[in-house]
Design an enzyme around this catalytic site. Structure first.
Site, mmCIF file in Angstrom:
data_model
loop_
_atom_site.group_PDB
_atom_site.id
_atom_site.type_symbol
_atom_site.label_atom_id
_atom_site.label_comp_id
_atom_site.label_asym_id
_atom_site.label_seq_id
_atom_site.Cartn_x
_atom_site.Cartn_y
_atom_site.Cartn_z
ATOM 1 N N ASP A 8 0.856 -1.221 -0.204
ATOM 2 C CA ASP A 8 -0.173 -0.123 0.137
ATOM 3 C C ASP A 8 0.807 1.175 -0.157
ATOM 4 O O ASP A 8 2.031 1.150 0.222
ATOM 5 C CB ASP A 8 -0.724 -0.041 1.243
ATOM 6 N N SER A 9 0.169 2.478 -0.241
ATOM 7 C CA SER A 9 1.044 3.405 -0.305
ATOM 8 C C SER A 9 1.645 4.032 1.280
ATOM 9 O O SER A 9 2.464 4.513 1.374
ATOM 10 C CB SER A 9 0.160 4.777 -0.730
ATOM 11 N N CYS A 71 -3.820 -0.905 -1.803
ATOM 12 C CA CYS A 71 -4.217 0.277 -2.208
ATOM 13 C C CYS A 71 -5.213 0.484 -3.448
ATOM 14 O O CYS A 71 -5.041 0.065 -4.451
ATOM 15 C CB CYS A 71 -2.902 1.084 -2.358
ATOM 16 N N GLU A 150 -6.124 9.374 9.482
ATOM 17 C CA GLU A 150 -4.999 9.258 10.022
ATOM 18 C C GLU A 150 -4.539 9.884 11.343
ATOM 19 O O GLU A 150 -3.924 9.591 12.147
ATOM 20 C CB GLU A 150 -3.601 9.462 8.997
ATOM 21 N N CYS A 182 -11.052 3.318 -0.757
ATOM 22 C CA CYS A 182 -9.921 3.745 -0.341
ATOM 23 C C CYS A 182 -9.702 3.168 1.056
ATOM 24 O O CYS A 182 -10.529 2.757 1.925
ATOM 25 C CB CYS A 182 -9.997 5.128 -0.260
ATOM 26 N N HIS A 184 -8.591 3.817 3.711
ATOM 27 C CA HIS A 184 -8.762 4.641 5.109
ATOM 28 C C HIS A 184 -10.151 4.825 5.559
ATOM 29 O O HIS A 184 -10.681 4.978 6.236
ATOM 30 C CB HIS A 184 -8.237 6.061 5.045
HETATM 31 N N1 DGL Z 1 -3.972 3.939 -0.041
HETATM 32 C C1 DGL Z 1 -4.661 4.941 -0.757
HETATM 33 C C2 DGL Z 1 -5.892 4.479 -1.473
HETATM 34 O O1 DGL Z 1 -6.584 3.346 -1.093
HETATM 35 C C3 DGL Z 1 -4.952 6.251 0.116
HETATM 36 C C4 DGL Z 1 -3.707 6.997 0.514
HETATM 37 C C5 DGL Z 1 -3.141 7.580 -0.775
HETATM 38 O O2 DGL Z 1 -3.782 8.535 -1.300
HETATM 39 O O3 DGL Z 1 -1.787 7.047 -0.849
HETATM 40 O O4 DGL Z 1 -6.142 4.987 -2.457
#
Ligand code: DGL
Length: 263
Positions: A8-9, A71, A150, A182, A184
């Site tokens: 993931d990012s 992600c 976050e 997403c 989050h």
């Molecule tokens: N992990 C990213 C997503 O699910 C969210 C956070 C980011 O923008 O990197 O799209």
């Protein structure tokens, strides 16, 4: 024993790891969070593709048997281009979430929320229409939801007001199902429910992705059933920040996050 690789990012993909641990308790998991380069949601297509390839190559060095792209932005933007170029199966979060949403909707109106990158790729919309062209899709980005999650601002006046503004077009469209596109957003389920109404169906792709991973591993005969799996966590920057946030996303503490230097 070979592991499942997940990237993931940043920290959000731990919502997927949480579900993998729940459904596949005997599997070893190697997680990579690209904390040096987060967020992906506002980056260009070329950059997200490059980062995703680098992340997969990094995980392949850890001897993984498959890769799960946790992600949503990487799954939407990079996966359609790169998925068939690796020696192990690579799954993303888009199609599992879509399958569940298409099954769940009764009035054939689905809402999708995600980062700017995810929404502008139209990946969810394309996949929904592929399964059922009769479904109408209302898709909007909710960029402030990531920092809210976050920072732990999961309820209260500010986040409720922002959610009300973001979700107004979905309410207006009369959607009965919303894909939380997403990593989050599952943390914001209570506030999203409050705005959209108790009867709204919120689709959190983590559960479906874990199921898909399980199906792939069983089909390949490489599912582990013998002993409790272990998790290893790697990040490209600031393991302390990652570990500090991990519990909220994973439901348990992460003590052994390690920084890697080669991305
Ligand atoms: N992990 C990213 C997503 O699910 C969210 C956070 C980011 O923008 O990197 O799209």
């Amino acid at each position: 024993m070979k592991s499942i690789g997940v990237f993931d990012s940043g920290v959000g993909g731990l919502t997927v790891v949480r579900e993998l641990i729940r459904q596949l308790p005997c599997e070893d998991i190697v997680y990579f969070g690209d904390t040096a380069r987060v967020p992906y949601g506002i980056k260009s297509k070329e950059t997200i593709i490059r980062f995703s390839i680098e992340n997969i190559l990094l995980l392949l060095k850890q001897d993984v048997k498959m890769i799960c792209v946790a992600c949503n932005t990487a799954s939407s933007v990079a996966l359609p281009v790169i998925r068939n170029h690796f020696r192990v199966p690579v799954v993303g979060v888009i199609s599992p979430g879509v399958k569940e949403a298409v099954y769940a909707t009764q009035n054939k109106r689905i809402g999708v929320i995600g980062t700017r990158g995810t929404i502008s790729s139209r990946a969810y919309e394309i996949e929904i229409k592929r399964l059922d062209p009769g479904i109408s899709v209302t898709a909007f980005s909710c960029p402030l939801f990531v920092p809210f999650a976050e920072e732990g601002w999961l309820q209260g006046k500010t986040v409720t007001e922002v959610a009300r503004t973001y979700l107004a077009p979905l309410k207006k469209a009369g959607v009965d199902t919303v894909i939380l596109g997403c990593t989050h957003y599952p943390l914001l389920k209570p506030v999203i429910k409050k705005i959209m109404g108790e009867r709204i169906k919120l689709i959190d792709s983590a559960k479906q992705v874990a199921l898909e991973v399980k199906n792939i591993l069983s089909a390949e005969g490489s599912l582990n059933r013998k002993r409790k799996g272990k998790q290893r966590f790697f990040v490209s920057d600031n393991p302390e920040w990652f570990s500090g946030l991990a519990k909220r996303f994973l439901g348990q503490n992460v003590k052994n996050a390690k920084k890697v230097n080669n991305v």
